[in-house]
Design an enzyme around this catalytic site. Structure first.
Site, PDB file in Angstrom:
ATOM      1  N   SER A   1      85.069  44.166  49.425  1.00  0.00           N
ATOM      2  CA  SER A   1      86.295  44.251  50.218  1.00  0.00           C
ATOM      3  C   SER A   1      85.948  44.452  51.679  1.00  0.00           C
ATOM      4  O   SER A   1      84.922  45.071  52.007  1.00  0.00           O
ATOM      5  CB  SER A   1      87.114  45.439  49.708  1.00  0.00           C
TER       6      SER A   1
ATOM      7  N   TYR B   1      87.920  54.724  47.270  1.00  0.00           N
ATOM      8  CA  TYR B   1      87.928  53.335  46.797  1.00  0.00           C
ATOM      9  C   TYR B   1      86.917  52.513  47.600  1.00  0.00           C
ATOM     10  O   TYR B   1      86.055  51.827  47.047  1.00  0.00           O
ATOM     11  CB  TYR B   1      89.326  52.719  46.919  1.00  0.00           C
TER      12      TYR B   1
ATOM     13  N   LYS C   1      83.129  50.655  46.599  1.00  0.00           N
ATOM     14  CA  LYS C   1      82.693  49.270  46.862  1.00  0.00           C
ATOM     15  C   LYS C   1      81.395  49.268  47.662  1.00  0.00           C
ATOM     16  O   LYS C   1      80.485  48.485  47.396  1.00  0.00           O
ATOM     17  CB  LYS C   1      83.783  48.515  47.638  1.00  0.00           C
TER      18      LYS C   1
HETATM   19  P1  NAD Z   1      93.776  43.939  39.442  1.00  0.00           P
HETATM   20  O1  NAD Z   1      93.991  45.385  39.197  1.00  0.00           O
HETATM   21  O2  NAD Z   1      94.929  43.032  39.292  1.00  0.00           O
HETATM   22  O3  NAD Z   1      92.582  43.410  38.529  1.00  0.00           O
HETATM   23  C1  NAD Z   1      91.513  44.213  38.119  1.00  0.00           C
HETATM   24  C2  NAD Z   1      91.393  44.048  36.624  1.00  0.00           C
HETATM   25  O4  NAD Z   1      90.281  44.825  36.146  1.00  0.00           O
HETATM   26  C3  NAD Z   1      92.630  44.534  35.869  1.00  0.00           C
HETATM   27  O5  NAD Z   1      93.047  43.528  34.967  1.00  0.00           O
HETATM   28  C4  NAD Z   1      92.150  45.769  35.129  1.00  0.00           C
HETATM   29  O6  NAD Z   1      92.826  45.943  33.895  1.00  0.00           O
HETATM   30  C5  NAD Z   1      90.681  45.483  34.959  1.00  0.00           C
HETATM   31  N1  NAD Z   1      89.815  46.665  34.850  1.00  0.00           N
HETATM   32  C6  NAD Z   1      89.785  47.753  35.648  1.00  0.00           C
HETATM   33  N2  NAD Z   1      88.824  48.590  35.242  1.00  0.00           N
HETATM   34  C7  NAD Z   1      88.237  48.027  34.163  1.00  0.00           C
HETATM   35  C8  NAD Z   1      87.190  48.423  33.297  1.00  0.00           C
HETATM   36  N3  NAD Z   1      86.553  49.576  33.444  1.00  0.00           N
HETATM   37  N4  NAD Z   1      86.838  47.601  32.284  1.00  0.00           N
HETATM   38  C9  NAD Z   1      87.481  46.422  32.106  1.00  0.00           C
HETATM   39  N5  NAD Z   1      88.489  46.001  32.887  1.00  0.00           N
HETATM   40  C10 NAD Z   1      88.857  46.803  33.903  1.00  0.00           C
HETATM   41  O7  NAD Z   1      93.135  43.815  40.906  1.00  0.00           O
HETATM   42  P2  NAD Z   1      92.846  42.515  41.753  1.00  0.00           P
HETATM   43  O8  NAD Z   1      93.729  42.562  42.929  1.00  0.00           O
HETATM   44  O9  NAD Z   1      92.818  41.327  40.899  1.00  0.00           O
HETATM   45  O10 NAD Z   1      91.382  42.861  42.269  1.00  0.00           O
HETATM   46  C11 NAD Z   1      90.218  42.361  41.634  1.00  0.00           C
HETATM   47  C12 NAD Z   1      88.995  42.929  42.332  1.00  0.00           C
HETATM   48  O11 NAD Z   1      89.028  42.586  43.710  1.00  0.00           O
HETATM   49  C13 NAD Z   1      88.928  44.446  42.277  1.00  0.00           C
HETATM   50  O12 NAD Z   1      87.573  44.823  42.096  1.00  0.00           O
HETATM   51  C14 NAD Z   1      89.401  44.866  43.641  1.00  0.00           C
HETATM   52  O13 NAD Z   1      88.853  46.102  44.041  1.00  0.00           O
HETATM   53  C15 NAD Z   1      88.870  43.730  44.511  1.00  0.00           C
HETATM   54  N6  NAD Z   1      89.648  43.567  45.745  1.00  0.00           N
HETATM   55  C16 NAD Z   1      90.989  43.343  45.675  1.00  0.00           C
HETATM   56  C17 NAD Z   1      91.729  43.198  46.839  1.00  0.00           C
HETATM   57  C18 NAD Z   1      93.224  42.974  46.780  1.00  0.00           C
HETATM   58  O14 NAD Z   1      93.885  43.102  47.788  1.00  0.00           O
HETATM   59  N7  NAD Z   1      93.802  42.622  45.656  1.00  0.00           N
HETATM   60  C19 NAD Z   1      91.095  43.270  48.086  1.00  0.00           C
HETATM   61  C20 NAD Z   1      89.704  43.488  48.129  1.00  0.00           C
HETATM   62  C21 NAD Z   1      88.993  43.623  46.937  1.00  0.00           C
HETATM   63  C1  UD1 Z   2      94.928  47.875  51.939  1.00  0.00           C
HETATM   64  C2  UD1 Z   2      93.887  48.926  51.667  1.00  0.00           C
HETATM   65  C3  UD1 Z   2      92.517  48.264  51.589  1.00  0.00           C
HETATM   66  C4  UD1 Z   2      92.542  47.156  50.538  1.00  0.00           C
HETATM   67  C5  UD1 Z   2      93.641  46.168  50.881  1.00  0.00           C
HETATM   68  C6  UD1 Z   2      93.784  45.128  49.813  1.00  0.00           C
HETATM   69  C7  UD1 Z   2      94.774  50.982  52.673  1.00  0.00           C
HETATM   70  C8  UD1 Z   2      94.611  51.971  53.769  1.00  0.00           C
HETATM   71  N1  UD1 Z   2      93.923  49.935  52.715  1.00  0.00           N
HETATM   72  O1  UD1 Z   2      94.626  47.256  53.165  1.00  0.00           O
HETATM   73  O2  UD1 Z   2      91.539  49.209  51.260  1.00  0.00           O
HETATM   74  O3  UD1 Z   2      91.294  46.488  50.503  1.00  0.00           O
HETATM   75  O4  UD1 Z   2      94.886  46.872  50.952  1.00  0.00           O
HETATM   76  O5  UD1 Z   2      94.578  44.083  50.250  1.00  0.00           O
HETATM   77  O6  UD1 Z   2      95.583  51.130  51.792  1.00  0.00           O
HETATM   78  N2  UD1 Z   2     102.386  47.841  55.664  1.00  0.00           N
HETATM   79  C9  UD1 Z   2     103.656  48.229  56.026  1.00  0.00           C
HETATM   80  N3  UD1 Z   2     104.526  48.615  55.029  1.00  0.00           N
HETATM   81  C10 UD1 Z   2     104.167  48.628  53.709  1.00  0.00           C
HETATM   82  C11 UD1 Z   2     102.867  48.223  53.362  1.00  0.00           C
HETATM   83  C12 UD1 Z   2     101.993  47.838  54.359  1.00  0.00           C
HETATM   84  O7  UD1 Z   2     104.000  48.228  57.203  1.00  0.00           O
HETATM   85  O8  UD1 Z   2     105.003  49.008  52.869  1.00  0.00           O
HETATM   86  C13 UD1 Z   2     101.459  47.387  56.724  1.00  0.00           C
HETATM   87  C14 UD1 Z   2     100.178  48.197  56.815  1.00  0.00           C
HETATM   88  O9  UD1 Z   2     100.337  49.286  57.679  1.00  0.00           O
HETATM   89  C15 UD1 Z   2      99.190  47.144  57.347  1.00  0.00           C
HETATM   90  C16 UD1 Z   2      99.716  45.835  56.738  1.00  0.00           C
HETATM   91  O10 UD1 Z   2     101.070  46.077  56.387  1.00  0.00           O
HETATM   92  O11 UD1 Z   2      99.288  47.049  58.742  1.00  0.00           O
HETATM   93  C17 UD1 Z   2      98.957  45.410  55.491  1.00  0.00           C
HETATM   94  O12 UD1 Z   2      98.951  46.492  54.574  1.00  0.00           O
HETATM   95  P1  UD1 Z   2      98.359  46.342  53.100  1.00  0.00           P
HETATM   96  O13 UD1 Z   2      98.927  45.157  52.457  1.00  0.00           O
HETATM   97  O14 UD1 Z   2      98.533  47.646  52.414  1.00  0.00           O
HETATM   98  O15 UD1 Z   2      96.817  46.022  53.334  1.00  0.00           O
HETATM   99  P2  UD1 Z   2      95.712  46.846  54.185  1.00  0.00           P
HETATM  100  O16 UD1 Z   2      96.266  48.081  54.770  1.00  0.00           O
HETATM  101  O17 UD1 Z   2      95.051  45.898  55.105  1.00  0.00           O
END
Ligand code: NAD
Ligand code: UD1
Length: 349
Positions: free
Chosen positions: A127, A151, A155
């Protein structure tokens, strides 16, 4: 030629399900392990429905060493895409041990079982949150790391562990070295264009786009815009939103790079997956209103603790070394978010 089989951890989740779809469409065999902590099997059903192709699903935890061992013995896995993890920043501050146990220990068990099975190709979901504070707002991979919550630190720790694993191969002269790609996602949003799979957050969403979508559909009364006094063009936070389908295409490119000439000596490399373009909160709200014709009721609220003013990717390294660039624009992201939300007002429930 044997098919390339990919083990997708967390494959029932938001990004993992889109990755499964893209992998199946690209001709890979897919095996999923997911404990359904934050997902439902319906996503897996729909992926198979959309692609018309089957995948193998195990409902299990990646920390369950015996199940992993059995999966590696039953399937000829070539590469692991590791999405499984807990991802809510606020919750990670309340439950740090759960986050380190699930994310860090889970990856240790997975990597150990991979090594035992002789599977050493790994694409990991990292991330942008691993980056430390910086005076520059466009982040490149060489910028110093410095996550500020459990979190993010989970990572960063996993990145360290995987870098150490690849470094050990050089010392040990391992003839079959680890090949690892760390993908640092910026802000994934949107959904597959079918509108059949998408993000289905538990409870009230933390992230901006799912929140806006739920206001648009009437499930939530009002968006709180967290701060309008940041040093940005309209005072609200700027982020690099990336379409989830572009994001998972980056994973396929990473997988191809791992098996290519550039990785013959093994190694562990990090790449940003972002568009390189930032949008403010109010620009996102405007785009949503314009594309969907819905009015988003919002109010300006105090800043959220831990938020940066502005953050977006320098995506050039992935372009150069993975031959990948995001292709979808903001309107695509909003259109696809809305199609998913309006066709599935209650997610997969
Ligand atoms: P998500 O929660 O939808 O998917 C994660 C999946 O992993 C879920 O289906 C959950 O049930 C499964 N899981 C969690 N722990 C587990 C375990 N111990 N064993 C087996 N399955 C397990 O999240 P996502 O948004 O699809 O994110 C996927 C990955 O990407 C995550 O590692 C997350 O940290 C990373 N990531 C996501 C974002 C985002 O904004 N969505 C941003 C940066 C990184
Ligand atoms: C957040 C997480 C980051 C994670 C990412 C995944 C925090 C501090 N950071 O990032 O670790 O990897 O999500 O996509 O939680 N906002 C509003 N109102 C809301 C929600 C968000 O104004 O109800 C604003 C936030 O202040 C930010 C932007 O929208 O400026 C994006 O927010 P968000 O979607 O939560 O993502 P990040 O903060 O970038």
């Amino acid at each position: 030629m044997d098919k390339h089989t990919v083990l997708v951890t967390g494959g029932a989740g938001y990004i993992g399900s889109h990755a499964c779809l893209e992998l199946l469409n690209a001709g890979y065999e897919v095996v999923v392990i997911d404990n359904l902590a934050n997902s439902k099997t319906e996503s897996i059903q729909r992926v198979q429905q959309i692609t018309g192709k089957p995948l193998t699903f195990y409902q299990a935890d990646i920390r369950d060493q015996q199940t992993l061992q059995s999966i590696f013995s039953q399937h000829s896995i070539a590469t692991v895409m590791h999405f499984a993890g807990l991802k809510a920043v606020g919750e990670s501050c309340q439950l740090p041990l759960d986050y380190y146990h699930n994310n860090v220990y889970g990856t240790l068990v997975l990597a150990a079982e991979m090594a035992k099975a002789g599977v050493r190709q790994l694409v990991f979901s990292s991330s942008a949150t691993v980056y430390g504070e910086s005076s520059e707002v466009q982040y490149s991979e060489h910028f110093p790391l410095g996550a500020i919550n459990p979190y993010g630190r989970s990572k960063a720790m996993i990145e360290d562990i995987l870098r150490d694993l690849a470094a050990a191969d050089k010392i040990n002269n391992n003839p079959a070295p680890w090949k690892i790609v760390l993908l640092r996602y910026f802000n994934p949003i949107g959904a597959h264009e079918s509108g059949m799979i998408g993000e289905d957050p538990n409870g009230i969403p933390n992230n901006l786009m799912p929140y806006v979508a739920q206001v648009a559909i009437g499930k939530l009364p009002q968006l709180s815009v967290f701060g309008d006094d940041y040093p940005t063009r309209d005072g609200t936070g700027v982020r690099d939103y990336i379409h989830v389908v572009d994001l998972v295409k980056g994973h396929i490119k990473a997988l191809q790079a791992l098996t290519g000439a550039g990785f013959q000596q093994g190694g562990c490399r990090a790449y940003n997956l972002g568009t390189g373009q930032g949008y403010s909160v109010l620009e996102m709200v405007d785009a949503f209103q314009r594309v969907t014709g819905k009015t988003i009721n919002y109010k300006i609220a105090p800043r959220r603790a831990g938020d940066l003013a502005e953050c977006f990717a320098n995506p050039e390294l992935a372009a150069k070394e993975l031959d990948w660039r995001a292709e979808k624009n903001l309107d695509d992201m909003v259109t696809d978010t809305w199609r998913w939300q309006s066709q599935n007002p209650n997610g997969y429930a």
